[in-house]
Design an enzyme around this catalytic site. Structure first.
Site, PDB file in Angstrom:
ATOM      1  N   GLU A 182      -6.764   4.863   7.819  1.00 40.38           N
ATOM      2  CA  GLU A 182      -6.496   6.285   7.552  1.00 40.38           C
ATOM      3  C   GLU A 182      -7.698   6.937   6.878  1.00 40.38           C
ATOM      4  O   GLU A 182      -7.984   8.115   7.097  1.00 40.38           O
ATOM      5  CB  GLU A 182      -5.227   6.413   6.686  1.00 40.38           C
ATOM      6  N   HIS A 187      -9.435   1.540   4.674  1.00 39.57           N
ATOM      7  CA  HIS A 187      -8.191   1.651   5.436  1.00 39.57           C
ATOM      8  C   HIS A 187      -8.418   2.563   6.641  1.00 39.57           C
ATOM      9  O   HIS A 187      -9.188   3.514   6.556  1.00 39.57           O
ATOM     10  CB  HIS A 187      -7.081   2.210   4.537  1.00 39.57           C
ATOM     11  N   GLY A 231       2.530   2.155  10.816  1.00 43.20           N
ATOM     12  CA  GLY A 231       3.489   3.243  10.690  1.00 43.20           C
ATOM     13  C   GLY A 231       4.208   3.573  11.988  1.00 43.20           C
ATOM     14  O   GLY A 231       4.869   4.602  12.094  1.00 43.20           O
ATOM     15  N   ASN A 270       0.879  -1.168   0.000  1.00 39.00           N
ATOM     16  CA  ASN A 270       0.000   0.000   0.000  1.00 39.00           C
ATOM     17  C   ASN A 270       0.917   1.219   0.000  1.00 39.00           C
ATOM     18  O   ASN A 270       1.491   1.564   1.025  1.00 39.00           O
ATOM     19  CB  ASN A 270      -0.889  -0.024   1.251  1.00 39.00           C
ATOM     20  N   LYS A 316       0.124   4.208  -0.245  1.00 39.32           N
ATOM     21  CA  LYS A 316      -0.506   5.393   0.364  1.00 39.32           C
ATOM     22  C   LYS A 316      -0.245   6.610  -0.537  1.00 39.32           C
ATOM     23  O   LYS A 316      -0.197   6.444  -1.747  1.00 39.32           O
ATOM     24  CB  LYS A 316      -0.012   5.592   1.800  1.00 39.32           C
ATOM     25  N   SER A 345       3.338  -2.381  10.171  1.00 39.71           N
ATOM     26  CA  SER A 345       4.783  -2.502  10.354  1.00 39.71           C
ATOM     27  C   SER A 345       5.323  -3.893  10.015  1.00 39.71           C
ATOM     28  O   SER A 345       6.270  -4.366  10.643  1.00 39.71           O
ATOM     29  CB  SER A 345       5.200  -2.094  11.771  1.00 39.71           C
ATOM     30  N   GLU A 379      -5.580  -4.911  10.390  1.00 46.56           N
ATOM     31  CA  GLU A 379      -4.552  -3.910  10.661  1.00 46.56           C
ATOM     32  C   GLU A 379      -4.837  -3.226  11.989  1.00 46.56           C
ATOM     33  O   GLU A 379      -5.634  -2.287  12.045  1.00 46.56           O
ATOM     34  CB  GLU A 379      -4.543  -2.851   9.548  1.00 46.56           C
TER      35      GLU A 379
HETATM   36  P1  13P Z   1       3.034   0.240   7.680  1.00 47.28           P
HETATM   37  O1  13P Z   1       3.512  -1.023   7.057  1.00 47.28           O
HETATM   38  O2  13P Z   1       3.788   1.458   7.212  1.00 47.28           O
HETATM   39  O3  13P Z   1       2.916   0.137   9.160  1.00 47.28           O
HETATM   40  O4  13P Z   1       1.549   0.467   7.129  1.00 47.28           O
HETATM   41  C1  13P Z   1       0.655  -0.568   7.228  1.00 47.28           C
HETATM   42  C2  13P Z   1      -0.542  -0.196   6.472  1.00 47.28           C
HETATM   43  O5  13P Z   1      -1.283   0.695   6.836  1.00 47.28           O
HETATM   44  C3  13P Z   1      -0.814  -0.918   5.222  1.00 47.28           C
HETATM   45  O6  13P Z   1      -2.069  -0.607   4.740  1.00 47.28           O
END
Ligand code: 13P
Length: 248
Positions: A96, A94, A170, A9, A11, A210, A164
């Site tokens: 976010e 997601h 992150g 992803n 982002k 992560s 997740e």
């Molecule tokens: P990270 O791998 O940067 O923690 O992000 C995970 C994520 O949100 C994947 O959609």
């Protein structure tokens, strides 16, 4: 029985030019991958990345899709628009998007049903916050997300769920392999219960938060974990390729 799926992803990272450079570097590194490999890229990168992926088995994914076929929805993108560029997967819900853009279980549900109807494979994200986990609410939150976000889904083998935990996204803080496996086992158990005849045994459930080159092997060795949804580490071809090769 369930083919592992490792998806990046990106982002809001990588211009089209940067994205092309990334997949060009990635292609040879994952040419012999045994699992399914997906990159979910910013919408505007899709045409260029699609071209750059030519001749590889890496599949193309988007990061959102609207539920209407077309119309007055400024800023949104339809399934038909994605399909025209060979997009196969689409991330939906997601954390976010839930946190910053008002996405709810209801809109997740509408987007998921629209994606399925169009023949896209949704990667639907669910998971609890740190506060919820610390208050013992993890299962309750997953339950609500599963009940409200997946109403009307017939065949769960046609979608992917990404578990997740928000506190692991992150942050460099990964769920332990045991925590991730337990939550994913719970998700499968609940889907079986809430949606009988849903083919839940064949549904793939990823872990996200992560996941990186160092911990992918241990996470992927868990019996319930069918893949990973990777943020930060998917932006580095070597790191992403190392995750794809978790089985080596
Ligand atoms: P990270 O791998 O940067 O923690 O992000 C995970 C994520 O949100 C994947 O959609």
């Amino acid at each position: 029985m369930r083919k592992p799926i490792i998806a990046g992803n990106w982002k809001m990272n990588n211009t089209a030019e940067e994205g092309v450079a990334l997949v060009k570097a990635l292609k040879p590194l994952v040419a012999d991958a045994k699992c399914e490999v997906v990159v979910c890229v910013p919408a505007i990168d899709i045409p260029a990345v699609k071209k750059a992926l030519h001749g590889s088995r890496i599949k193309l994914g988007a990061q959102n899709v609207h539920f209407a076929e077309k119309g007055a929805y400024t800023g949104e993108i339809s399934a038909k628009m994605l399909l025209e560029y060979g997009v196969k997967y689409v991330i939906i819900g997601h954390s976010e998007r839930r946190q910053y853009f008002g996405e709810t279980d209801e809109t997740v549900n509408k987007r998921t049903l629209a994606a399925l109807a169009a023949g896209l494979t949704p990667i639907v994200c669910i998971g609890e916050s740190l506060e919820e986990r610390e208050n013992g609410l993890t299962e309750k939150v997953l339950d609500r997300q599963l009940k409200e976000g997946f109403q009307g889904v017939g065949d769960f083998s046609k979608l992917v769920i990404a578990y997740e935990p928000i506190w692991a996204i992150g942050t460099g803080k990964t769920a332990t392999a045991q925590q991730a496996n337990d939550a994913i086992a719970y998700i499968r158990k609940r889907v079986k219960k809430l949606y009988p005849h849903s083919n839940a045994g064949r549904m793939r459930i990823q872990y996200g938060g992560s996941m990186n080159a160092g911990n992918a092997k241990e996470l992927m060795a868990q019996p319930e974990i069918d893949g990973g949804l990777i943020g930060g580490a998917s932006l580095k071809p070597q790191d992403f390729a190392a995750i794809v090769h978790f089985d080596k």
